[in-house]
Design a protein around this motif. Structure first.
Motif, PDB file in Angstrom:
ATOM      1  N   VAL A  90       5.553   4.226   0.011  1.00 57.89           N
ATOM      2  CA  VAL A  90       5.073   2.984  -0.596  1.00 57.89           C
ATOM      3  C   VAL A  90       5.632   1.836   0.240  1.00 57.89           C
ATOM      4  CG1 VAL A  90       5.070   1.551  -2.671  1.00 57.89           C
ATOM      5  CG2 VAL A  90       5.063   4.058  -2.880  1.00 57.89           C
ATOM      6  N   TRP A  91       4.756   1.016   0.798  1.00 54.94           N
ATOM      7  CA  TRP A  91       5.214  -0.075   1.656  1.00 54.94           C
ATOM      8  C   TRP A  91       4.797  -1.426   1.080  1.00 54.94           C
ATOM      9  CZ3 TRP A  91       1.253  -3.043   3.370  1.00 54.94           C
ATOM     10  CH2 TRP A  91      -0.010  -2.441   3.469  1.00 54.94           C
ATOM     11  N   THR A  93       9.449   2.584   0.958  1.00 55.36           N
ATOM     12  CA  THR A  93      10.182   3.442   0.032  1.00 55.36           C
ATOM     13  C   THR A  93       9.528   4.808   0.015  1.00 55.36           C
ATOM     14  OG1 THR A  93      10.778   1.537  -1.328  1.00 55.36           O
ATOM     15  CG2 THR A  93      11.004   3.712  -2.337  1.00 55.36           C
ATOM     16  N   LEU A  94      10.336   5.840   0.226  1.00 61.21           N
ATOM     17  CA  LEU A  94       9.852   7.219   0.219  1.00 61.21           C
ATOM     18  C   LEU A  94      10.224   7.860  -1.106  1.00 61.21           C
ATOM     19  CD1 LEU A  94      10.828   6.498   3.346  1.00 61.21           C
ATOM     20  CD2 LEU A  94       9.896   8.757   3.687  1.00 61.21           C
ATOM     21  N   ASN A  95       9.207   8.415  -1.772  1.00 59.21           N
ATOM     22  CA  ASN A  95       9.379   9.051  -3.075  1.00 59.21           C
ATOM     23  C   ASN A  95       8.821  10.463  -3.035  1.00 59.21           C
ATOM     24  OD1 ASN A  95      10.276   6.618  -4.530  1.00 59.21           O
ATOM     25  ND2 ASN A  95       8.192   5.902  -4.182  1.00 59.21           N
ATOM     26  N   GLY A 129       0.835  -1.196   0.000  1.00 66.43           N
ATOM     27  CA  GLY A 129       0.000   0.000   0.000  1.00 66.43           C
ATOM     28  C   GLY A 129       0.865   1.240   0.000  1.00 66.43           C
ATOM     29  N   SER A 130       0.207   2.373   0.172  1.00 67.00           N
ATOM     30  CA  SER A 130       0.950   3.626   0.216  1.00 67.00           C
ATOM     31  C   SER A 130       0.202   4.659   1.048  1.00 67.00           C
ATOM     32  CB  SER A 130       1.203   4.162  -1.197  1.00 67.00           C
ATOM     33  OG  SER A 130      -0.013   4.538  -1.808  1.00 67.00           O
ATOM     34  N   PHE A 131       0.950   5.619   1.519  1.00 67.50           N
ATOM     35  CA  PHE A 131       0.413   6.760   2.255  1.00 67.50           C
ATOM     36  C   PHE A 131       1.004   8.019   1.653  1.00 67.50           C
ATOM     37  CE2 PHE A 131       0.969   3.532   5.768  1.00 67.50           C
ATOM     38  CZ  PHE A 131      -0.370   3.221   5.912  1.00 67.50           C
TER      39      PHE A 131
END
Length: 158
Positions: A139-140, A128-130, A7-9
Motif C-alpha cells: 500500500v503506497w 507499507t507491506l502487509n 494505491g496498492s499492488f
C-alpha cells in the motif's frame, strides 16, 4: 503528512515483490525518500533488493540492520538502503551525518522510519507491506509532488 495519490499492488510471492522493486528502479528515482513500513518479515528488505538489483547491482544485498545504511552507487543515482530497526535514539542519525545522504541524485530506502522520527527527511512515498494470504499487499501513498510523479510512472510499469 497529507497524501497526494495512493494505491496498492499485490505480490503473491517473493518473485513478484522483487519485480515490483525492479520496476521502481526503471523510473526516475533521484532525489526521492521512500519509507518502507510493515511488521518484521513482511518483505521490506526483499523489495529493496528488487530495487537495488534493478539498478544493476549483481552482488548480495544484505539488510543494513547493524550498519544502519548500505550505499550503492550507480550511473546517475546513488541508492542508500537504511534499516533503522536497531536504532536506539533518533539523535544517533545526526552523529552519522544522515543529512548528507539526502541529495538530488540519491534514492533513500528507509526501513523502520518511525525509529528516526524527528530527524529523518520527510518521505516522498510511504510504502507499507502487509500480509495478504500467502503473499503481500503493498500500500503506497505519495506525500510530495516528486513522490506523486514517481508513483504514476511506477504504476504505469506494473
Amino acid at each position: 503528512m497529507s497524501e497526494l495519490i495512493a494505491g496498492s499492488f499485490l505480490a503473491p510471492d517473493e518473485l513478484k515483490l522483487l519485480q515490483l522493486g525492479g520496476a521502481l528502479s526503471r523510473c526516475d528515482c533521484r532525489g526521492v525518500v521512500l519509507y518502507l513500513c510493515g511488521e518484521l518479515g513482511m518483505g521490506k528488505t526483499t523489495f529493496s533488493r528488487g530495487v537495488i538489483t534493478g539498478f544493476g547491482h549483481r552482488g548480495a544485498v544484505k539488510s543494513p540492520t547493524y550498519t544502519l545504511v548500505e550505499p550503492y552507487e550507480f550511473s546517475g543515482v546513488d541508492v542508500y538502503h537504511f534499516d533503522l530497526y536497531r536504532l536506539g535514539d533518533p539523535e544517533e542519525l545526526e552523529y552519522m551525518g544522515i543529512r548528507d545522504y539526502f541529495t538530488p541524485r540519491s534514492l533513500c530506502l528507509i526501513e523502520w522510519p518511525v525509529r528516526g522520527q524527528g530527524v529523518l527527511q520527510r518521505a516522498d512515498i510511504e510504502l507499507t507491506l502487509n500480509l495478504a494470504g500467502m503473499g503481500r499487499e503493498l500500500v503506497w501513498r505519495a506525500l510530495s509532488e516528486r513522490g506523486a510523479a514517481l508513483a504514476r510512472a511506477w504504476s504505469d510499469l506494473i
